[in-house]
Design a protein around this motif. Sequence first.
Motif, PDB file in Angstrom:
ATOM      1  N   ILE A 139       1.018  -1.566   0.115  1.00 13.73           N
ATOM      2  CA  ILE A 139       0.240   0.224   0.322  1.00 13.73           C
ATOM      3  C   ILE A 139       0.738   1.631   0.116  1.00 13.73           C
ATOM      4  O   ILE A 139       2.081   1.392   0.813  1.00 13.73           O
ATOM      5  N   ASP A 140       0.382   2.133  -0.573  1.00  8.79           N
ATOM      6  CA  ASP A 140       1.101   3.715  -0.869  1.00  8.79           C
ATOM      7  C   ASP A 140       0.512   4.752  -0.106  1.00  8.79           C
ATOM      8  O   ASP A 140      -0.603   4.797  -0.715  1.00  8.79           O
ATOM      9  N   PHE A 141       0.751   4.876   1.195  1.00  8.10           N
ATOM     10  CA  PHE A 141       0.077   5.692   1.808  1.00  8.10           C
ATOM     11  C   PHE A 141       0.856   7.340   1.793  1.00  8.10           C
ATOM     12  O   PHE A 141       1.384   7.808   2.716  1.00  8.10           O
ATOM     13  N   THR A 142       2.429   7.487   1.254  1.00  2.00           N
ATOM     14  CA  THR A 142       2.541   8.505   1.036  1.00  2.00           C
ATOM     15  C   THR A 142       1.065  10.269   0.796  1.00  2.00           C
ATOM     16  O   THR A 142       0.259  10.218   0.353  1.00  2.00           O
ATOM     17  N   GLY A 143       1.892  11.212   2.032  1.00  2.00           N
ATOM     18  CA  GLY A 143       1.092  12.128   2.362  1.00  2.00           C
ATOM     19  C   GLY A 143      -0.008  11.824   2.555  1.00  2.00           C
ATOM     20  O   GLY A 143      -0.906  12.919   3.280  1.00  2.00           O
ATOM     21  N   ALA A 144      -0.519  10.918   2.352  1.00  2.00           N
ATOM     22  CA  ALA A 144      -1.765  10.936   3.734  1.00  2.00           C
ATOM     23  C   ALA A 144      -2.012  10.320   5.023  1.00  2.00           C
ATOM     24  O   ALA A 144      -0.714  11.196   5.649  1.00  2.00           O
ATOM     25  N   ASN A 145      -3.590  11.565   5.620  1.00  2.00           N
ATOM     26  CA  ASN A 145      -3.923  11.792   7.447  1.00  2.00           C
ATOM     27  C   ASN A 145      -3.910  10.375   7.945  1.00  2.00           C
ATOM     28  O   ASN A 145      -4.580  10.464   7.476  1.00  2.00           O
ATOM     29  N   LEU A 146      -2.829  10.325   9.004  1.00  2.00           N
ATOM     30  CA  LEU A 146      -2.946   9.029   9.003  1.00  2.00           C
ATOM     31  C   LEU A 146      -3.236   9.350  10.812  1.00  2.00           C
ATOM     32  O   LEU A 146      -3.416   8.266  11.448  1.00  2.00           O
ATOM     33  N   THR A 147      -4.002  10.149  11.376  1.00  2.00           N
ATOM     34  CA  THR A 147      -4.112  11.228  12.519  1.00  2.00           C
ATOM     35  C   THR A 147      -5.493  10.009  13.090  1.00  2.00           C
ATOM     36  O   THR A 147      -5.919   9.812  12.570  1.00  2.00           O
ATOM     37  N   HIS A 148      -5.279   9.319  14.251  1.00  2.00           N
ATOM     38  CA  HIS A 148      -5.972   8.536  15.383  1.00  2.00           C
ATOM     39  C   HIS A 148      -6.331   7.192  15.005  1.00  2.00           C
ATOM     40  O   HIS A 148      -7.098   6.390  14.754  1.00  2.00           O
ATOM     41  N   ILE A 149      -5.511   6.581  13.755  1.00  2.00           N
ATOM     42  CA  ILE A 149      -5.587   5.388  13.614  1.00  2.00           C
ATOM     43  C   ILE A 149      -5.381   4.135  14.048  1.00  2.00           C
ATOM     44  O   ILE A 149      -4.785   4.339  14.875  1.00  2.00           O
ATOM     45  N   ASN A 150      -5.717   3.247  13.815  1.00  2.00           N
ATOM     46  CA  ASN A 150      -6.557   2.084  14.894  1.00  2.00           C
ATOM     47  C   ASN A 150      -5.442   0.982  13.817  1.00  2.00           C
ATOM     48  O   ASN A 150      -6.513   0.506  13.133  1.00  2.00           O
ATOM     49  N   LEU A 151      -4.473   0.810  14.293  1.00  2.00           N
ATOM     50  CA  LEU A 151      -4.103  -0.659  13.026  1.00  2.00           C
ATOM     51  C   LEU A 151      -4.236  -1.946  14.663  1.00  2.00           C
ATOM     52  O   LEU A 151      -2.790  -3.415  14.071  1.00  2.00           O
ATOM     53  N   ASN A 152      -4.172  -1.561  15.198  1.00  2.00           N
ATOM     54  CA  ASN A 152      -4.536  -3.595  16.073  1.00  2.00           C
ATOM     55  C   ASN A 152      -4.226  -4.879  15.644  1.00  2.00           C
ATOM     56  O   ASN A 152      -5.501  -5.209  14.477  1.00  2.00           O
ATOM     57  N   ASN A 153      -3.230  -5.328  15.816  1.00  2.00           N
ATOM     58  CA  ASN A 153      -3.413  -6.530  15.257  1.00  2.00           C
ATOM     59  C   ASN A 153      -2.888  -6.272  13.891  1.00  2.00           C
ATOM     60  O   ASN A 153      -3.398  -7.271  12.855  1.00  2.00           O
ATOM     61  N   ALA A 154      -2.998  -5.138  12.834  1.00  2.00           N
ATOM     62  CA  ALA A 154      -2.960  -5.153  11.092  1.00  2.00           C
ATOM     63  C   ALA A 154      -1.692  -5.889  10.952  1.00  2.00           C
ATOM     64  O   ALA A 154      -0.821  -5.376  11.906  1.00  2.00           O
ATOM     65  N   LYS A 155      -1.877  -6.346   9.716  1.00  2.00           N
ATOM     66  CA  LYS A 155      -0.712  -7.074   9.041  1.00  2.00           C
ATOM     67  C   LYS A 155      -0.123  -6.196   8.243  1.00  2.00           C
ATOM     68  O   LYS A 155      -0.884  -6.140   6.847  1.00  2.00           O
ATOM     69  N   LEU A 156       0.749  -5.312   7.954  1.00  2.00           N
ATOM     70  CA  LEU A 156       1.621  -4.631   7.336  1.00  2.00           C
ATOM     71  C   LEU A 156       2.945  -5.182   6.899  1.00  2.00           C
ATOM     72  O   LEU A 156       4.019  -5.320   6.825  1.00  2.00           O
ATOM     73  N   HIS A 157       3.031  -5.459   5.256  1.00  2.00           N
ATOM     74  CA  HIS A 157       3.542  -5.814   4.230  1.00  2.00           C
ATOM     75  C   HIS A 157       4.563  -4.930   2.859  1.00  2.00           C
ATOM     76  O   HIS A 157       3.212  -4.740   2.581  1.00  2.00           O
ATOM     77  N   ASN A 158       5.391  -4.379   2.617  1.00  2.00           N
ATOM     78  CA  ASN A 158       5.921  -3.277   1.566  1.00  2.00           C
ATOM     79  C   ASN A 158       5.101  -2.428   1.743  1.00  2.00           C
ATOM     80  O   ASN A 158       4.311  -2.200   0.765  1.00  2.00           O
ATOM     81  N   VAL A 159       4.590  -1.235   2.890  1.00  2.00           N
ATOM     82  CA  VAL A 159       3.482  -0.258   2.626  1.00  2.00           C
ATOM     83  C   VAL A 159       5.083   1.009   2.681  1.00  2.00           C
ATOM     84  O   VAL A 159       5.764   1.086   3.270  1.00  2.00           O
ATOM     85  N   ILE A 160       4.156   1.835   2.406  1.00  2.00           N
ATOM     86  CA  ILE A 160       4.769   3.253   2.101  1.00  2.00           C
ATOM     87  C   ILE A 160       4.421   4.136   2.382  1.00  2.00           C
ATOM     88  O   ILE A 160       3.400   4.294   2.537  1.00  2.00           O
ATOM     89  N   LEU A 161       5.265   4.304   3.499  1.00  2.00           N
ATOM     90  CA  LEU A 161       4.921   5.825   4.172  1.00  2.00           C
ATOM     91  C   LEU A 161       5.578   7.266   4.840  1.00  2.00           C
ATOM     92  O   LEU A 161       5.580   7.353   5.803  1.00  2.00           O
ATOM     93  N   LYS A 162       5.953   7.902   3.283  1.00  2.00           N
ATOM     94  CA  LYS A 162       6.493   8.950   3.315  1.00  2.00           C
ATOM     95  C   LYS A 162       5.918  10.067   2.671  1.00  2.00           C
ATOM     96  O   LYS A 162       4.111  10.067   2.675  1.00  2.00           O
ATOM     97  N   PHE A 163       5.784  11.472   4.143  1.00  2.00           N
ATOM     98  CA  PHE A 163       5.229  11.826   4.729  1.00  2.00           C
ATOM     99  C   PHE A 163       4.052  12.243   4.571  1.00  2.00           C
ATOM    100  O   PHE A 163       2.944  13.073   4.733  1.00  2.00           O
ATOM    101  N   VAL A 164       3.591  11.043   5.355  1.00  2.00           N
ATOM    102  CA  VAL A 164       2.532  11.347   6.045  1.00  2.00           C
ATOM    103  C   VAL A 164       2.176  11.714   7.523  1.00  2.00           C
ATOM    104  O   VAL A 164       3.137  12.064   8.260  1.00  2.00           O
ATOM    105  N   LYS A 165       0.325  12.346   7.921  1.00  2.00           N
ATOM    106  CA  LYS A 165       0.585  13.293   9.468  1.00  2.00           C
ATOM    107  C   LYS A 165       0.204  11.866  10.075  1.00  2.00           C
ATOM    108  O   LYS A 165      -1.040  11.816   9.349  1.00  2.00           O
ATOM    109  N   TYR A 166       0.613  12.064  10.974  1.00  2.00           N
ATOM    110  CA  TYR A 166       0.153  10.807  12.041  1.00  2.00           C
ATOM    111  C   TYR A 166      -0.048  11.511  13.461  1.00  2.00           C
ATOM    112  O   TYR A 166       0.096  10.741  14.612  1.00  2.00           O
ATOM    113  N   LEU A 167       0.671  12.853  13.745  1.00  2.00           N
ATOM    114  CA  LEU A 167      -0.324  13.209  14.616  1.00  2.00           C
ATOM    115  C   LEU A 167      -0.573  14.745  14.068  1.00  2.00           C
ATOM    116  O   LEU A 167      -0.410  15.209  13.465  1.00  2.00           O
ATOM    117  N   ASP A 168      -1.797  15.200  15.498  1.00  2.00           N
ATOM    118  CA  ASP A 168      -2.606  16.232  15.356  1.00  2.00           C
ATOM    119  C   ASP A 168      -1.042  17.432  15.742  1.00  2.00           C
ATOM    120  O   ASP A 168      -0.673  17.818  16.170  1.00  2.00           O
TER     121      ASP A 168
END
Length: 168
Positions: A139-168
């Motif tokens: 998954i390509d999350f480049t530039g995505a807003n990831l604030t307050h997401i829940n990744l409980n027990n999620a399986k991430l493989h080959n994920v792109i997290l460039k320039f993401v927003k994850y804090l308010d």
Amino acid sequence: LSNADLSHANLIDTNLNSADLIHANLSYANLFGADLRFAILPITNLLGAELSYTNLSDANLINTNLSYANLSGAKLINSDLKFADLSHANLTNTYLISVNLFYANLSDVNFTGAYLMSANLTHTNLSNANFTDTNLLGIDFTGANLTHINLNNAKLHNVILKFVKYLD
């Protein structure tokens, strides 16, 4: 069927393969199990629609309103959802493979148990999304807003997290 008012319509298990539904109003329609492969749905209103177990593979959903829609168990393979609004939608156990969600609004979406593979989620708003028990592969999350997401027990493989927003 373009520009048709099908709001609140009962279209359970309907074959709408390759249907032209541009600008149609399908708000609160029941499309449970419908075949919408190759459907043309840009700028269509599917607010609150029941789309569980529908096949939306290869569908054009550009700039479509799917907010509060129920897509549980649906198949979206090679579908184009650029600029779509899926805020507050239910995507539990949904298959999203090679979908384009560029600049889509996915805030408050429930992805629990969903399977996402090779999806473009660049510049999406995923604030408050729930990815519990979700498979996220390539998954390509480049530039995505990831604030307050829940990744409980999620399986991430080959994920792109460039320039993401994850804090308010």
